[in-house]
Design a protein around this motif. Sequence first.
Motif, PDB file in Angstrom:
ATOM      1  N   CYS A 123      -3.954   8.199 -10.665  1.00 58.09           N
ATOM      2  CA  CYS A 123      -3.550   7.209  -9.730  1.00 58.09           C
ATOM      3  C   CYS A 123      -3.547   7.883  -7.949  1.00 58.09           C
ATOM      4  O   CYS A 123      -3.149   8.814  -7.861  1.00 58.09           O
ATOM      5  CB  CYS A 123      -1.950   6.619  -9.681  1.00 58.09           C
ATOM      6  N   PHE A 129       7.963  10.012  -6.566  1.00 55.70           N
ATOM      7  CA  PHE A 129       8.898  10.068  -7.566  1.00 55.70           C
ATOM      8  C   PHE A 129       8.132  10.127  -8.744  1.00 55.70           C
ATOM      9  O   PHE A 129       8.702  10.026 -10.029  1.00 55.70           O
ATOM     10  CB  PHE A 129       9.948   8.912  -7.345  1.00 55.70           C
ATOM     11  N   GLY A 133       1.240  10.021 -10.023  1.00 53.31           N
ATOM     12  CA  GLY A 133       0.771  10.021  -8.884  1.00 53.31           C
ATOM     13  C   GLY A 133       0.276  11.356  -8.543  1.00 53.31           C
ATOM     14  O   GLY A 133      -0.710  11.821  -7.491  1.00 53.31           O
ATOM     15  N   GLY A 173      -1.532   4.371 -12.967  1.00 53.05           N
ATOM     16  CA  GLY A 173      -2.809   3.632 -12.119  1.00 53.05           C
ATOM     17  C   GLY A 173      -2.080   2.402 -11.517  1.00 53.05           C
ATOM     18  O   GLY A 173      -0.925   1.855 -11.591  1.00 53.05           O
TER      19      GLY A 173
HETATM   20  S1  SF4 Z   1       1.064   5.151 -11.272  1.00 57.38           S
HETATM   21 FE1  SF4 Z   1       2.495   3.683  -9.997  1.00 57.38          FE
HETATM   22  S2  SF4 Z   1       4.298   4.734  -9.456  1.00 57.38           S
HETATM   23 FE2  SF4 Z   1       2.851   6.047  -9.968  1.00 57.38          FE
HETATM   24  S3  SF4 Z   1       1.719   6.964  -8.062  1.00 57.38           S
HETATM   25 FE3  SF4 Z   1       0.424   5.105  -8.970  1.00 57.38          FE
HETATM   26  S4  SF4 Z   1       1.249   3.320  -8.028  1.00 57.38           S
HETATM   27 FE4  SF4 Z   1       2.814   4.920  -7.490  1.00 57.38          FE
END
Ligand code: SF4
Length: 358
Positions: A123, A129, A133, A173
């Motif tokens: 992502c 957090f 990511g 994602g």
């Molecule tokens: S998967 Fe969701 S929570 Fe994790 S970085 Fe991407 S948008 Fe943010």
Amino acid sequence: MAFANEDSMDNGKIELKGLFPGELDLIVTKMGMASYRTRQLVDWLYNKGVTQFDDMTNLSRAVRQQLDENFTILDLSVVGEVKTASEDTVKFLFALPDGRRIESVLMWEGKRRTLCVSSQVGCPLDCHFCATGKMGLIRNLNAAEIVDQVLYGQRFLRARGEELTNVVMMGMGEPLLNFDQVLRAIRLMNLDNGAAIGIRRITLSTAGHVPGIQRLSKEKLKIGLAVSLNGTTDEQRTQIMPINKKWPISTLLAAVKDYQEYISRRVTIEYVLLHGLNDSADDAHRLVDLLRDISCKINVIPWNPIEGGAYERPPQQAIDHFVRIVTDAQLTATVRYSKGDDIGAGSGQLYQELQTVA
Ligand code: SF4
């Protein structure tokens, strides 16, 4: 014929999974088959979820062979499966055709059987957090790769005499950054004679991609929308969600309010509680002020620790106090203890497990 997923052609063959009935119809016509064959193909692909043309037993051998020579059916292979001790959550690790890995998480809750599916490998949004990511974006999934997670979950449950009831686009994602393929997958999983997941039982979760929310509202799809808010001031939210620099809280909530009015459906606000950062009584009061005019329910999610993570889970007393302030103001809030913490299946824990399960 030109199809939306011709870029997934393998050895000159076109991937059938991911095609709409109208597109399958073109194939059926071109192959000189009767039009009712389209309905049979939809049933085999999206309801029964077969992965071999030979299993399409109501098609003649010659037709099956012709299909096999020209088309393929994606079948994500499961390379890992982990269950919680309580057996109410199971995580599937899938290998994609290019060797990349993604995860889906199946959860049992009362009569609900909910599958949390991925929309991207990694992502790009880097919410601080979230473990996913930290991977950055590797690539978008195509509709076949998204819908096949659902078909696998459906087969897994049916083998146990159960049915998949709900799908949440809340895995790896940001779904709104892969808008077209995600929408295609949602429409496919909703097909009446396919997996038939009710449109109101599908929820898309976003970190706050405002143009995507606006575009989604125009689709008038009646899917659920969940928005990951996690902060009550721009300074605080930007600190943990860089996307907030581009679309600050006021812009985001205006888009959410519009969406909710367009769709006439209550939205879900996700609020991950991080101790010492966004879990104070002042935060709870500000949250009430921000959401007072939006028809929503709030999921308060005490943070799941991730390896090397810089945050702490709030003590129970702080969680209870936060929620009490919100509910005393007549807003609907529920504490959602993330399922599957012990198998790394909680929100934001997927990346860690990718390092260890293979
Ligand atoms: S998967 Fe969701 S929570 Fe994790 S970085 Fe991407 S948008 Fe943010």
